[in-house]
Design an enzyme around this catalytic site. Structure first.
Site, PDB file in Angstrom:
ATOM      1  N   SER A   1       0.810  -1.208   0.000  1.00  0.00           N
ATOM      2  CA  SER A   1       0.000   0.000   0.000  1.00  0.00           C
ATOM      3  C   SER A   1       0.854   1.273   0.000  1.00  0.00           C
ATOM      4  CB  SER A   1      -0.966  -0.035   1.188  1.00  0.00           C
ATOM      5  OG  SER A   1      -1.913   0.976   1.118  1.00  0.00           O
TER       6      SER A   1
ATOM      7  N   ASP B   1      -5.745   2.163  -3.415  1.00  0.00           N
ATOM      8  CA  ASP B   1      -7.009   1.994  -2.701  1.00  0.00           C
ATOM      9  C   ASP B   1      -7.353   3.255  -1.907  1.00  0.00           C
ATOM     10  OD1 ASP B   1      -5.177   1.740  -0.631  1.00  0.00           O
ATOM     11  OD2 ASP B   1      -5.956  -0.153   0.127  1.00  0.00           O
TER      12      ASP B   1
ATOM     13  N   ASP C   1      -0.946   1.283  -3.980  1.00  0.00           N
ATOM     14  CA  ASP C   1      -1.823   0.280  -4.581  1.00  0.00           C
ATOM     15  C   ASP C   1      -3.177   0.845  -4.972  1.00  0.00           C
ATOM     16  OD1 ASP C   1      -2.897   0.565  -2.008  1.00  0.00           O
ATOM     17  OD2 ASP C   1      -3.398  -1.568  -1.835  1.00  0.00           O
TER      18      ASP C   1
ATOM     19  N   ASP D   1      -2.284   6.255  -3.448  1.00  0.00           N
ATOM     20  CA  ASP D   1      -1.129   5.628  -2.803  1.00  0.00           C
ATOM     21  C   ASP D   1      -0.636   4.488  -3.698  1.00  0.00           C
ATOM     22  OD1 ASP D   1      -3.361   4.032  -2.378  1.00  0.00           O
ATOM     23  OD2 ASP D   1      -2.669   3.302  -0.447  1.00  0.00           O
TER      24      ASP D   1
END
Length: 447
Positions: free
Chosen positions: A104, A245, A243, A241
């Site tokens: 992340s 999400d 990833d 960010d």
């Protein structure tokens, strides 16, 4: 060995905490547990595997794929794409399991593994516990035709892009947008979605090299986005960010728009469209008091959960709510996604701008963000944070001092010997003074 699974999968320093053997063993264990639970009954199982562009993702992907195939699971490699894309495609491709390799917003040396069930939801705690219990245990692997087959399905991301675009009928034509992809998983997808939605897109943080993910860019470092928005005369900036999400935003004048403000804007949009179930938003205890006040003034209810998008989602599913999220920019739109989706969030935020004809800074004024100060008190006994009479008395005094104009939250860390002291007040100086005073009491009482 300590517990492997945290609140968001298994995460740690790649090749030190999260190794190739562990990734392989976790994948085998997941396949075994799902098979025992009957998830594969009557058909040959399939899994989809995606990753963000971290260098370590290359060898960890190989290990995960090897583990799944060795356990008799056919594997579709999705390549580099956002976590919510893996969640969506797990269901869309009728797979039995989804696996995402990402840490992340963490720096490049870290990595993580998270699993999704066939509906695209993160595995329940009970399933993670069962997986952890059999990691590395003895088992009888299949042979011959029983082993899994592996093939690439990189083009499947188009199904995710098409899905996102199908959720918004409003064109972004006429909007100039800067999108910061954090040199991460959304480097291709996010600009493509916004362009196809009609926006004039300027892209930054979109040259991942495996080592620069989240480095001075993305939702945890907004300086570059602010500068780019001003430089290009953009109407807004969107930051993801590593990833993708998460989604935060920046106005044309360079003002930050955090997750609370985004939720406030989108909650009103959903209510106006008659799609906000029970006129309720789910948020965590860390959401700003200004958000809660704004929702109350708009006639909407806020349900609070513990910190973590996992807990937001649990409350949404349990009570039938469709919208919730976190101040950090995890926003869950359950009508369209099974997890926080930064690209989806950014698309709907910009659609609100386009539909209303009002600039983002004006929409963000729906709530007034109270100054918030967070102090981490380290090396204390966090287990007594909620039972200490000294701490309780100090909190009561602070709450009486702040009245309805502020808020106090004392929260023990879930992983470290640390207590977090959060104070909101009408001014930053007042919030800091109260937070520092409470921190001293925590340090003295629990140290």
């Amino acid at each position: 060995m300590g517990r492997l699974f945290g609140t968001d999968g298994v995460r740690g320093l790649a090749n030190r905490d999260l190794t190739a053997p562990l990734a392989l063993d976790l994948s085998v264990a997941a396949a075994r547990v799902l098979a025992e639970a009957g998830a594969f009954e009557g058909h040959r199982p399939t899994a989809v595997v995606g990753r963000d562009p971290r260098a370590s993702g290359e060898f960890l992907e190989a290990a995960v794929v090897a583990g799944l195939a060795s356990a008799g699971v056919d594997v579709l490699r999705l390549g580099v794409l956002p976590t919510p894309a893996v969640a969506h495609l797990t269901s869309a491709l009728d797979a039995d399991l989804g696996v995402m390799l990402s840490a992340s917003h963490n720096p490049a040396p870290d990595n993580g593994i998270k699993f999704f069930d066939r509906s695209g939801y993160k595995l329940a705690d009970e399933m993670e516990d069962r997986i952890e219990a059999v990691v590395g245990g003895a088992w009888e692997p299949p042979t011959g035709a029983g082993v899994g087959r592996v093939r690439d399905a990189y083009g499947a991301v188009e199904q995710y892009v098409a899905h996102l675009l199908s959720t918004v009928p409003v064109s972004l034509d006429g909007l100039r947008v800067v999108v910061d992809c954090a040199h991460g998983a959304a480097a291709t997808v996010a600009p493509e979605v916004l362009r196809r939605a009609g926006a004039d897109v300027v892209t930054i943080g979109a040259a991942p090299d495996g080592l620069n993910i989240n480095e001075g860019c993305g939702s945890t470092h907004l300086d570059a986005l602010r500068a780019a928005v001003r430089e290009h005369g953009a109407d807004a900036g969107i930051a993801h960010d590593g990833d993708a999400d998460r989604c935060l935003a920046v106005t044309a004048s360079g003002e930050d728009v955090d997750g609370d403000q985004i939720m406030a804007i989108l909650a009103l949009e959903l209510r106006a469209a008659g799609r906000l179930a029970a006129d309720t938003v789910v948020a965590t205890v860390m959401s700003n008091l200004g958000f809660k006040n704004a929702m109350r003034d708009a006639g909407l209810k806020v349900v609070e959960t513990a910190v973590g998008d996992r807990y937001v989602l649990e409350a949404m599913k349990e009570h039938g709510y469709v919208f919730g999220g976190e101040q950090s920019g995890h926003v869950i739109m359950l009508d369209h996604a099974t997890t926080g989706d930064g690209v989806l969030t950014g698309l709907h935020l910009l659609s609100a701008v386009a539909r209303s004809g009002r600039p983002l800074d004006e929409l963000a004024k729906v709530m007034t963000r109270l100054p918030q100060v967070l102090v981490n008190v380290r090396d204390v006994d966090r287990t007594r944070a909620k039972t200490s009479p000294e701490v309780a008395a100090a909190v009561a005094a602070a709450e009486a001092e702040l009245g309805d104009g502020g808020r106090v939250l004392i929260r023990p860390s879930g992983t470290e010997p640390m207590v977090r002291v959060m104070v909101e007040a009408p001014t930053h100086d007042e919030a800091k003074a109260v937070a520092d005073r409470l921190a001293e009491v925590v340090r003295s009482a629990l140290g």
